[in-house]
Design an enzyme around this catalytic site. Structure first.
Site, PDB file in Angstrom:
ATOM      1  N   LYS A   1       0.852  -1.194   0.000  1.00 11.81           N
ATOM      2  CA  LYS A   1       0.000   0.000   0.000  1.00 11.81           C
ATOM      3  C   LYS A   1       0.883   1.238   0.000  1.00 11.81           C
ATOM      4  O   LYS A   1       1.712   1.421   0.895  1.00 11.81           O
ATOM      5  CB  LYS A   1      -0.898  -0.011   1.248  1.00 11.81           C
TER       6      LYS A   1
ATOM      7  N   ASP B   1     -12.050   6.897   3.460  1.00 10.63           N
ATOM      8  CA  ASP B   1     -10.864   6.712   4.299  1.00 10.63           C
ATOM      9  C   ASP B   1     -10.416   5.247   4.356  1.00 10.63           C
ATOM     10  O   ASP B   1      -9.342   4.946   4.874  1.00 10.63           O
ATOM     11  CB  ASP B   1     -11.145   7.250   5.707  1.00 10.63           C
TER      12      ASP B   1
ATOM     13  N   ARG C   1      -7.289  -0.550   1.079  1.00  8.12           N
ATOM     14  CA  ARG C   1      -7.847  -1.797   0.540  1.00  8.12           C
ATOM     15  C   ARG C   1      -8.320  -1.615  -0.897  1.00  8.12           C
ATOM     16  O   ARG C   1      -8.348  -2.571  -1.673  1.00  8.12           O
ATOM     17  CB  ARG C   1      -8.977  -2.290   1.461  1.00  8.12           C
TER      18      ARG C   1
ATOM     19  N   LYS D   1     -10.247  12.899   7.803  1.00  8.16           N
ATOM     20  CA  LYS D   1      -9.785  12.570   9.149  1.00  8.16           C
ATOM     21  C   LYS D   1      -9.758  13.829  10.002  1.00  8.16           C
ATOM     22  O   LYS D   1      -9.677  14.934   9.482  1.00  8.16           O
ATOM     23  CB  LYS D   1      -8.347  12.019   9.087  1.00  8.16           C
TER      24      LYS D   1
END
Ligand code: BES
Ligand code: MN
Ligand code: ZN
Length: 506
Positions: free
Chosen positions: A275, A357, A361, A287
């Protein structure tokens, strides 16, 4: 414009000079020095072996000082003594009572680096002949630990440590033939770890997908690898909408960096997918500001896989290895992903984005699919700073490992111990996959309940064929340490390079 271009070029040039401390580490024949600065390993409170010989040269003054200081030689404890004639300085580093294994030798080297940080000029002699070393080239492990323990990131400080004087030359006195092991192998591994620490330490205004690629190319310059880069148009052409989508809100376009090292004949390669979020604001699911600065390190997985392939290629390990770095910057903007958006991945499977957020993935779902169709890997391992939850579960002692192939998980946990890191298995079960069912698409990228580390693993796993041998490493617990360890100074740790490297050697 001219000025801007000049600045950009200048940045690239400074960027390509590695932060590897060029402190010289030499190996020399073992002998008891007559003077100068020395470092001794102490196994328990008794002065045995080299320490006994040194003590004799000091007419017993060393033993008296050790006793007076109540120094017991416990592992990683240290004592600095000045002016014990005929020596200028003696550093004692405890290695405990157990036989000295590889981790103890590395920790000894790392603790020594910490102790000698402020010692400038001249040289320091490290006496290394512990009675019961269990590793063949343990002095190479000392040198490796020393390199790792002396890491610092001070590129942007006006007054660098170096300017306060050149670091002392390190002379390791040992007869175990370690020089080639260090120079042709472990020093490369240290450089790989340094890369995996440098990239997350660098700020987001310096490292973005394209500059990450440039830095990786600079690292890999001169080693026998093939590098290719997919740009934002390639990602769209290949229907990697999940990866492209994470990056599309940023002015800095996404990249998929592909590095192939084929040192192992015609066996199927091991593929590592990292990642590489060069900054994670959360996107439209923004965030909060507290601690957001640390999201400059959200490319940790990508940096780890590049550092790993560098070390393997530089020492010419007999293995076929591919590293994929899925790079994007997660920004909110008028072009960014929205919660509720639906995207088609390269695999054809559709994703409903519930949280922008949960972006790691997303990029990895395309990367692991790309890996499977292009390489038919013998083993696929993804590495990611994926969830805050893994840190709440494991503290900063272990990274989480997940998967459906217990033999691989067991082996990774075992090698992580050998490699002086740590991995702990967390569950990945059918109900974690169930939680990803979406009302509007094939899967959704986050659970509506408490965001767990297992759900993240299941999301990536739903893009991995069941028969594919695969493991997911969630390193968000260990990628940044508030408290240092002997071979990992406080800050970004590069965690994972040593474990993956050890795995490749098997
Ligand atoms: N990059 C973060 C995870 C993270 C958190 C890494 C803290 C290092 C330290 C990741 O992209 C993220 O935001 N995860 C969310 C997932 C949630 C939205 C499903 C999390 O863990 O809260
Ligand atoms: Mn995120
Ligand atoms: Zn993230």
């Amino acid at each position: 414009m001219k000025h801007g271009l000049f600045l950009f070029v200048a940045l690239l040039i400074t960027a390509s000079s590695s932060a590897l401390a060029d402190q010289s580490i030499q190996f020399e024949r073992f002998s008891i020095p007559d003077a100068g600065r020395i470092v001794l390993a102490l196994q328990g409170s008794e002065l045995t072996g080299a320490a006994a010989d040194v003590n004799a040269r000091t007419q017993g003054a060393l033993a008296a000082a050790v006793k007076e200081a109540k120094f017991k030689g416990k592992k990683d404890k240290k004592l600095t003594l000045y002016g014990i004639a005929p020596y200028d300085r003696i550093d004692l580093i405890g290695v405990g009572d157990e036989p000295v294994d590889r981790n103890t030798a590395e920790d000894f080297g790392g603790t020594t680096a910490g102790v000698l940080k402020s010692v400038k000029g001249g040289s320091v002699q490290i006496l290394w002949n512990p009675g019961e070393a269990t590793d063949e080239a343990s002095a190479a492990r000392v040198a490796f630990g020393f390199r790792l323990g002396s890491y610092k990131f001070d590129r942007y400080k006006e007054k660098k440590d170096k300017e306060q004087g050149e670091p002392a030359t390190i002379r390791i006195l040992s007869d175990d033939g370690s020089a080639p092991v260090f120079n042709n192998d472990l020093d490369y591994l240290a450089k790989g770890v340094y890369f995996a620490r440098d990239m997350p330490s660098e700020p987001g205004n310096v490292i973005y997908p394209e500059s990450f690629v440039a830095r990786a190319k600079a690292l890999l310059d001169g080693v026998d690898v093939k590098i290719s880069v997919l740009d934002e148009k390639d990602l769209q052409r290949l229907n990697m909408e999940a990866h492209y989508g994470v990056g599309k809100g940023s002015a800095r376009p996404p990249r998929l960096l592909i590095v192939e090292y084929m040192g192992g004949g015609d066996e199927a390669p091991i593929v590592l997918a990292g990642k590489g979020i060069t900054f994670d604001t959360g996107g439209i699911s923004l965030k909060q500001n507290k601690g957001m600065w640390a999201m400059k390190g959200d490319l940790g997985g990508a940096a780890v896989v590049i550092g790993t392939i560098y070390a393997a290629a530089a020492r010419e390990e007999k293995v076929n290895l591919v590293a994929l770095a899925a790079l994007a910057e997660n920004m909110p903007s008028d072009r960014a992903n929205r919660p509720g958006d639906v995207q088609r991945t390269m695999s054809g499977k559709t994703i409903e984005i519930l949280s922008t957020d949960a972006e790691g993935r997303l990029v990895l779902s395309d990367a692991v699919h790309y890996a499977q169709v292009n390489y038919e890997p013998s083993v696929l391992i993804d590495v990611a700073t994926l969830t805050g939850a893994v840190g709440r579960a494991l503290g900063d002692d272990y990274a989480g490992v997940f998967g459906r192939h217990q033999a691989l998980i067991d082996e990774l946990m075992q090698v992580s111990r050998t490699a002086n890191e740590g991995l702990w298995q967390l569950p990945l079960e059918d109900h974690h996959f169930e939680q990803l069912k979406s009302d509007y698409a094939d899967v959704k990228n986050s659970d509506t309940g408490d965001p767990g580390a297992s759900t993240g693993a299941a999301f990536i796993g739903s893009f991995v064929k069941e028969e594919q041998v695969w493991a997911h490493l969630d390193i968000a617990s260990v990628d940044k340490l508030d408290k240092g360890r002997p071979t990992m100074p406080k800050g970004f740790s590069g965690w994972g390079v040593r474990t993956l490297d050890e795995y490749l050697r098997r």
